[in-house]
Scaffold this motif. Sequence first.
Motif, PDB file in Angstrom:
ATOM      1  N   TYR A  22     -24.540 -12.290 -29.043  1.00  0.00           N
ATOM      2  CA  TYR A  22     -25.718 -13.155 -28.980  1.00  0.00           C
ATOM      3  C   TYR A  22     -26.693 -12.713 -30.070  1.00  0.00           C
ATOM      4  CZ  TYR A  22     -23.949 -14.558 -24.418  1.00  0.00           C
ATOM      5  OH  TYR A  22     -23.163 -15.029 -23.399  1.00  0.00           O
ATOM      6  N   ASP A  58     -29.327 -17.802 -31.128  1.00  0.00           N
ATOM      7  CA  ASP A  58     -29.337 -18.302 -29.761  1.00  0.00           C
ATOM      8  C   ASP A  58     -30.743 -18.507 -29.231  1.00  0.00           C
ATOM      9  OD1 ASP A  58     -26.409 -18.214 -28.973  1.00  0.00           O
ATOM     10  OD2 ASP A  58     -26.701 -16.145 -29.647  1.00  0.00           O
ATOM     11  N   CYS A  59     -31.682 -17.690 -29.688  1.00  0.00           N
ATOM     12  CA  CYS A  59     -33.038 -17.767 -29.156  1.00  0.00           C
ATOM     13  C   CYS A  59     -34.032 -17.210 -30.181  1.00  0.00           C
ATOM     14  CB  CYS A  59     -33.136 -16.978 -27.849  1.00  0.00           C
ATOM     15  SG  CYS A  59     -34.744 -17.103 -27.020  1.00  0.00           S
ATOM     16  N   ASN A 102     -30.815 -12.783 -19.779  1.00  0.00           N
ATOM     17  CA  ASN A 102     -30.316 -14.050 -19.235  1.00  0.00           C
ATOM     18  C   ASN A 102     -29.091 -14.526 -20.003  1.00  0.00           C
ATOM     19  OD1 ASN A 102     -32.304 -14.180 -17.286  1.00  0.00           O
ATOM     20  ND2 ASN A 102     -33.693 -15.421 -18.531  1.00  0.00           N
ATOM     21  N   LEU A 103     -29.119 -14.388 -21.322  1.00  0.00           N
ATOM     22  CA  LEU A 103     -27.964 -14.804 -22.131  1.00  0.00           C
ATOM     23  C   LEU A 103     -26.724 -13.993 -21.765  1.00  0.00           C
ATOM     24  CD1 LEU A 103     -29.680 -15.187 -25.626  1.00  0.00           C
ATOM     25  CD2 LEU A 103     -28.627 -17.028 -24.302  1.00  0.00           C
ATOM     26  N   GLY A 147     -25.038 -14.897 -18.692  1.00  0.00           N
ATOM     27  CA  GLY A 147     -24.428 -16.218 -18.705  1.00  0.00           C
ATOM     28  C   GLY A 147     -25.339 -17.308 -18.203  1.00  0.00           C
ATOM     29  N   GLU A 148     -26.619 -16.996 -18.067  1.00  0.00           N
ATOM     30  CA  GLU A 148     -27.572 -17.988 -17.601  1.00  0.00           C
ATOM     31  C   GLU A 148     -28.123 -18.784 -18.778  1.00  0.00           C
ATOM     32  OE1 GLU A 148     -30.558 -16.005 -15.387  1.00  0.00           O
ATOM     33  OE2 GLU A 148     -29.149 -14.943 -14.078  1.00  0.00           O
ATOM     34  N   LYS A 149     -28.434 -20.020 -18.525  1.00  0.00           N
ATOM     35  CA  LYS A 149     -28.983 -20.876 -19.562  1.00  0.00           C
ATOM     36  C   LYS A 149     -30.480 -20.635 -19.675  1.00  0.00           C
ATOM     37  CE  LYS A 149     -29.321 -25.708 -21.035  1.00  0.00           C
ATOM     38  NZ  LYS A 149     -29.030 -27.129 -20.691  1.00  0.00           N
ATOM     39  N   ILE A 150     -30.944 -20.350 -20.892  1.00  0.00           N
ATOM     40  CA  ILE A 150     -32.383 -20.182 -21.084  1.00  0.00           C
ATOM     41  C   ILE A 150     -33.020 -21.564 -21.267  1.00  0.00           C
ATOM     42  CG2 ILE A 150     -32.266 -17.842 -22.013  1.00  0.00           C
ATOM     43  CD1 ILE A 150     -32.387 -18.997 -24.797  1.00  0.00           C
ATOM     44  N   GLU A 151     -34.202 -21.724 -20.702  1.00  0.00           N
ATOM     45  CA  GLU A 151     -34.835 -23.042 -20.674  1.00  0.00           C
ATOM     46  C   GLU A 151     -35.215 -23.543 -22.062  1.00  0.00           C
ATOM     47  OE1 GLU A 151     -38.074 -23.164 -17.960  1.00  0.00           O
ATOM     48  OE2 GLU A 151     -36.874 -22.538 -16.238  1.00  0.00           O
ATOM     49  N   LYS A 195     -34.999 -22.684 -26.363  1.00  0.00           N
ATOM     50  CA  LYS A 195     -34.465 -21.855 -27.446  1.00  0.00           C
ATOM     51  C   LYS A 195     -35.591 -21.159 -28.193  1.00  0.00           C
ATOM     52  CE  LYS A 195     -31.559 -21.917 -31.580  1.00  0.00           C
ATOM     53  NZ  LYS A 195     -30.576 -22.649 -32.404  1.00  0.00           N
TER      54      LYS A 195
END
Length: 246
Positions: A42, A57-58, A211-212, A215-219, A221
Amino acid sequence: EGKQLSQIEQGISSGEYVGIICDCTGEGVTQGFKEAKEAGLYVMTLHEGVEDNTYVDCIVACSLAETGYEAISLEVEELCDNFNLAIVNGSEGHGATVAIRKGYDKALEEYPDINVVFDGAGNWNAEDAMALTETWFSSGEKIDGIVCMNDGMATGVRQVMRDNGVLGTIPIYSNDCEENTLQAIEAGEQSGSFDMNAEAQCTAALDAMANLIAGEKIEEKEIYVDPLLVTKDNLEEYRASHSDNY
Protein backbone atom coordinates in the motif's frame (compact mmCIF):
# COMPACT_ATOMS: atom_id res chain seq x y z
CA GLU A 1 14.06 12.89 -4.07
CA GLY A 2 16.75 10.38 -5.08
CA LYS A 3 17.30 9.41 -1.44
CA GLN A 4 13.58 8.80 -0.92
CA LEU A 5 13.38 6.71 -4.06
CA SER A 6 16.31 4.63 -2.82
CA GLN A 7 14.64 4.17 0.57
CA ILE A 8 11.43 3.01 -1.06
CA GLU A 9 13.31 0.52 -3.22
CA GLN A 10 15.24 -0.77 -0.19
CA GLY A 11 11.97 -1.21 1.68
CA ILE A 12 10.49 -3.19 -1.21
CA SER A 13 13.52 -5.45 -1.57
CA SER A 14 13.65 -6.17 2.18
CA GLY A 15 10.20 -7.78 2.10
CA GLU A 16 9.55 -6.47 5.61
CA TYR A 17 6.81 -3.97 4.81
CA VAL A 18 3.18 -4.06 3.72
CA GLY A 19 2.84 -0.31 3.24
CA ILE A 20 4.84 2.84 2.61
CA ILE A 21 4.04 6.30 3.96
CA CYS A 22 6.09 8.92 2.14
CA ASP A 23 6.52 12.64 2.88
CA CYS A 24 7.37 13.46 -0.72
CA THR A 25 10.14 15.75 -1.91
CA GLY A 26 9.40 15.59 -5.63
CA GLU A 27 7.70 13.87 -8.52
CA GLY A 28 10.60 11.42 -8.97
CA VAL A 29 9.28 9.21 -6.18
CA THR A 30 6.35 8.14 -8.38
CA GLN A 31 8.56 5.46 -9.95
CA GLY A 32 9.07 4.05 -6.47
CA PHE A 33 5.33 4.10 -5.87
CA LYS A 34 4.82 2.12 -9.08
CA GLU A 35 7.36 -0.47 -7.94
CA ALA A 36 5.76 -0.63 -4.48
CA LYS A 37 2.29 -1.29 -5.92
CA GLU A 38 3.66 -3.95 -8.26
CA ALA A 39 5.20 -5.58 -5.16
CA GLY A 40 1.79 -5.59 -3.45
CA LEU A 41 2.40 -2.77 -0.97
CA TYR A 42 0.00 0.00 0.00
CA VAL A 43 1.22 3.51 -0.75
CA MET A 44 0.30 6.69 1.10
CA THR A 45 1.62 10.22 0.77
CA LEU A 46 1.93 12.39 3.88
CA HIS A 47 2.06 16.18 4.07
CA GLU A 48 3.28 16.81 0.51
CA GLY A 49 1.94 14.69 -2.32
CA VAL A 50 2.59 14.22 -6.03
CA GLU A 51 0.67 15.23 -9.13
CA ASP A 52 0.37 11.66 -10.44
CA ASN A 53 -1.54 9.61 -7.88
CA THR A 54 -2.00 6.55 -10.08
CA TYR A 55 -0.11 4.37 -7.61
CA VAL A 56 -1.21 6.10 -4.41
CA ASP A 57 -3.88 4.51 -2.20
CA CYS A 58 -4.39 7.46 0.12
CA ILE A 59 -3.29 11.09 0.46
CA VAL A 60 -2.96 12.66 3.91
CA ALA A 61 -2.07 16.33 4.22
CA CYS A 62 -2.78 19.62 5.84
CA SER A 63 -4.79 21.80 3.50
CA LEU A 64 -2.15 24.20 2.20
CA ALA A 65 -4.78 25.90 0.05
CA GLU A 66 -6.70 26.69 3.24
CA THR A 67 -3.64 28.41 4.73
CA GLY A 68 -3.42 30.64 1.66
CA TYR A 69 -7.10 31.47 1.71
CA GLU A 70 -7.12 32.18 5.44
CA ALA A 71 -3.97 34.32 5.28
CA ILE A 72 -5.53 36.78 2.86
CA SER A 73 -8.89 36.63 4.65
CA LEU A 74 -7.11 37.60 7.86
CA GLU A 75 -5.42 40.49 6.08
CA VAL A 76 -8.90 41.64 5.06
CA GLU A 77 -10.02 41.50 8.70
CA GLU A 78 -7.14 43.80 9.63
CA LEU A 79 -7.18 46.12 6.61
CA CYS A 80 -10.71 45.88 5.15
CA ASP A 81 -10.99 44.70 1.55
CA ASN A 82 -9.31 47.56 -0.32
CA PHE A 83 -5.54 47.57 0.20
CA ASN A 84 -2.19 46.96 -1.49
CA LEU A 85 -0.99 43.37 -1.06
CA ALA A 86 2.45 41.86 -1.69
CA ILE A 87 2.71 38.09 -2.22
CA VAL A 88 5.92 36.12 -1.62
CA ASN A 89 5.56 32.71 -3.29
CA GLY A 90 7.74 29.63 -2.91
CA SER A 91 9.64 28.12 -5.82
CA GLU A 92 7.74 28.27 -9.10
CA GLY A 93 5.99 25.00 -9.92
CA HIS A 94 6.65 23.39 -6.52
CA GLY A 95 3.67 21.39 -5.26
CA ALA A 96 3.31 23.40 -2.06
CA THR A 97 3.57 26.65 -4.01
CA VAL A 98 0.77 25.56 -6.33
CA ALA A 99 -1.45 24.45 -3.44
CA ILE A 100 -1.05 27.61 -1.35
CA ARG A 101 -1.47 29.76 -4.44
CA LYS A 102 -4.87 28.17 -5.06
CA GLY A 103 -5.91 29.49 -1.67
CA TYR A 104 -4.53 32.96 -2.39
CA ASP A 105 -6.33 33.08 -5.72
CA LYS A 106 -9.62 31.92 -4.21
CA ALA A 107 -9.44 34.76 -1.66
CA LEU A 108 -8.48 37.30 -4.32
CA GLU A 109 -11.54 36.29 -6.33
CA GLU A 110 -13.72 36.92 -3.27
CA TYR A 111 -12.09 40.27 -2.58
CA PRO A 112 -11.62 41.91 -6.01
CA ASP A 113 -10.77 45.29 -4.44
CA ILE A 114 -7.45 43.97 -3.12
CA ASN A 115 -4.66 45.41 -5.26
CA VAL A 116 -1.77 42.96 -5.68
CA VAL A 117 1.10 45.40 -6.16
CA PHE A 118 3.92 42.83 -5.97
CA ASP A 119 3.94 39.10 -6.66
CA GLY A 120 7.18 37.14 -6.85
CA ALA A 121 9.09 34.01 -5.84
CA GLY A 122 11.20 33.92 -2.69
CA ASN A 123 12.19 30.27 -3.36
CA TRP A 124 11.46 29.20 0.22
CA ASN A 125 14.54 30.94 1.71
CA ALA A 126 15.25 34.18 3.57
CA GLU A 127 18.02 35.39 1.25
CA ASP A 128 15.95 35.28 -1.94
CA ALA A 129 12.94 36.77 -0.15
CA MET A 130 15.12 39.62 1.15
CA ALA A 131 16.47 40.39 -2.31
CA LEU A 132 12.96 40.29 -3.75
CA THR A 133 11.32 42.54 -1.18
CA GLU A 134 14.23 45.00 -1.04
CA THR A 135 13.39 45.95 -4.62
CA TRP A 136 9.71 46.24 -3.72
CA PHE A 137 10.27 48.60 -0.82
CA SER A 138 12.84 50.66 -2.72
CA SER A 139 10.27 51.25 -5.48
CA GLY A 140 8.26 53.58 -3.26
CA GLU A 141 5.02 51.66 -3.97
CA LYS A 142 2.85 51.49 -0.87
CA ILE A 143 2.49 48.03 0.69
CA ASP A 144 -0.32 47.54 3.23
CA GLY A 145 -0.13 43.78 3.78
CA ILE A 146 2.18 40.85 2.98
CA VAL A 147 1.63 37.10 2.74
CA CYS A 148 4.52 34.60 2.57
CA MET A 149 4.28 30.91 1.84
CA ASN A 150 6.71 29.95 4.61
CA ASP A 151 8.46 31.31 7.70
CA GLY A 152 11.90 31.12 6.13
CA MET A 153 10.92 33.72 3.56
CA ALA A 154 9.03 35.73 6.17
CA THR A 155 12.26 36.01 8.16
CA GLY A 156 13.92 37.73 5.22
CA VAL A 157 10.90 39.93 4.60
CA ARG A 158 10.81 41.03 8.23
CA GLN A 159 14.46 42.10 8.00
CA VAL A 160 13.67 44.29 5.00
CA MET A 161 10.67 45.70 6.85
CA ARG A 162 12.95 46.44 9.82
CA ASP A 163 15.48 48.16 7.56
CA ASN A 164 12.68 50.32 6.15
CA GLY A 165 11.25 51.22 9.54
CA VAL A 166 7.88 49.53 9.01
CA LEU A 167 8.29 46.30 10.99
CA GLY A 168 5.17 45.74 13.07
CA THR A 169 3.07 48.19 11.08
CA ILE A 170 2.27 45.91 8.12
CA PRO A 171 0.35 42.65 8.73
CA ILE A 172 2.27 39.58 7.57
CA TYR A 173 1.21 35.93 7.62
CA SER A 174 3.22 32.83 6.73
CA ASN A 175 3.40 29.06 7.30
CA ASP A 176 5.33 26.66 9.57
CA CYS A 177 5.48 28.28 13.04
CA GLU A 178 9.27 28.23 13.29
CA GLU A 179 10.66 29.58 16.57
CA ASN A 180 12.04 32.83 15.15
CA THR A 181 8.62 33.58 13.67
CA LEU A 182 6.92 32.76 16.97
CA GLN A 183 9.28 35.25 18.61
CA ALA A 184 8.31 37.81 15.97
CA ILE A 185 4.62 37.18 16.68
CA GLU A 186 5.28 37.62 20.40
CA ALA A 187 7.09 40.90 19.72
CA GLY A 188 4.26 42.22 17.55
CA GLU A 189 6.40 42.06 14.40
CA GLN A 190 4.21 39.49 12.61
CA SER A 191 0.47 38.84 12.78
CA GLY A 192 0.46 35.05 12.55
CA SER A 193 1.74 31.78 11.13
CA PHE A 194 0.06 28.48 10.27
CA ASP A 195 1.18 25.20 11.80
CA MET A 196 0.74 22.19 9.49
CA ASN A 197 -0.77 20.13 12.33
CA ALA A 198 1.73 17.28 11.99
CA GLU A 199 0.30 15.30 14.90
CA ALA A 200 -3.16 15.20 13.31
CA GLN A 201 -1.63 14.30 9.94
CA CYS A 202 0.34 11.38 11.39
CA THR A 203 -2.64 10.09 13.36
CA ALA A 204 -4.83 10.20 10.26
CA ALA A 205 -2.13 8.49 8.16
CA LEU A 206 -1.59 5.63 10.61
CA ASP A 207 -5.35 5.10 11.03
CA ALA A 208 -5.86 5.01 7.27
CA MET A 209 -2.93 2.63 6.73
CA ALA A 210 -4.24 0.31 9.46
CA ASN A 211 -7.61 0.23 7.68
CA LEU A 212 -5.98 -0.53 4.32
CA ILE A 213 -3.92 -3.36 5.78
CA ALA A 214 -7.03 -4.76 7.48
CA GLY A 215 -8.74 -4.83 4.10
CA GLU A 216 -11.23 -2.16 5.05
CA LYS A 217 -12.34 0.45 2.57
CA ILE A 218 -11.32 3.98 3.49
CA GLU A 219 -14.08 6.53 3.00
CA GLU A 220 -11.94 9.17 1.28
CA LYS A 221 -8.77 8.78 -0.75
CA GLU A 222 -7.81 12.35 0.17
CA ILE A 223 -7.74 13.20 3.87
CA TYR A 224 -7.04 16.81 4.82
CA VAL A 225 -6.57 18.04 8.38
CA ASP A 226 -7.09 21.67 9.34
CA PRO A 227 -4.07 23.95 9.79
CA LEU A 228 -3.51 25.64 13.14
CA LEU A 229 -3.31 29.43 13.13
CA VAL A 230 -0.94 30.82 15.75
CA THR A 231 -1.28 34.49 16.71
CA LYS A 232 -0.35 36.49 19.80
CA ASP A 233 -3.70 35.46 21.30
CA ASN A 234 -2.95 31.72 21.41
CA LEU A 235 0.87 31.74 21.28
CA GLU A 236 1.35 30.76 24.92
CA GLU A 237 -1.11 27.88 24.60
CA TYR A 238 0.56 26.72 21.37
CA ARG A 239 4.02 26.75 22.92
CA ALA A 240 2.79 24.81 25.92
CA SER A 241 1.28 22.10 23.72
CA HIS A 242 4.40 21.91 21.54
CA SER A 243 6.97 22.20 24.32
CA ASP A 244 8.89 19.14 23.09
CA ASN A 245 9.84 21.11 19.96
CA TYR A 246 11.63 23.86 21.86
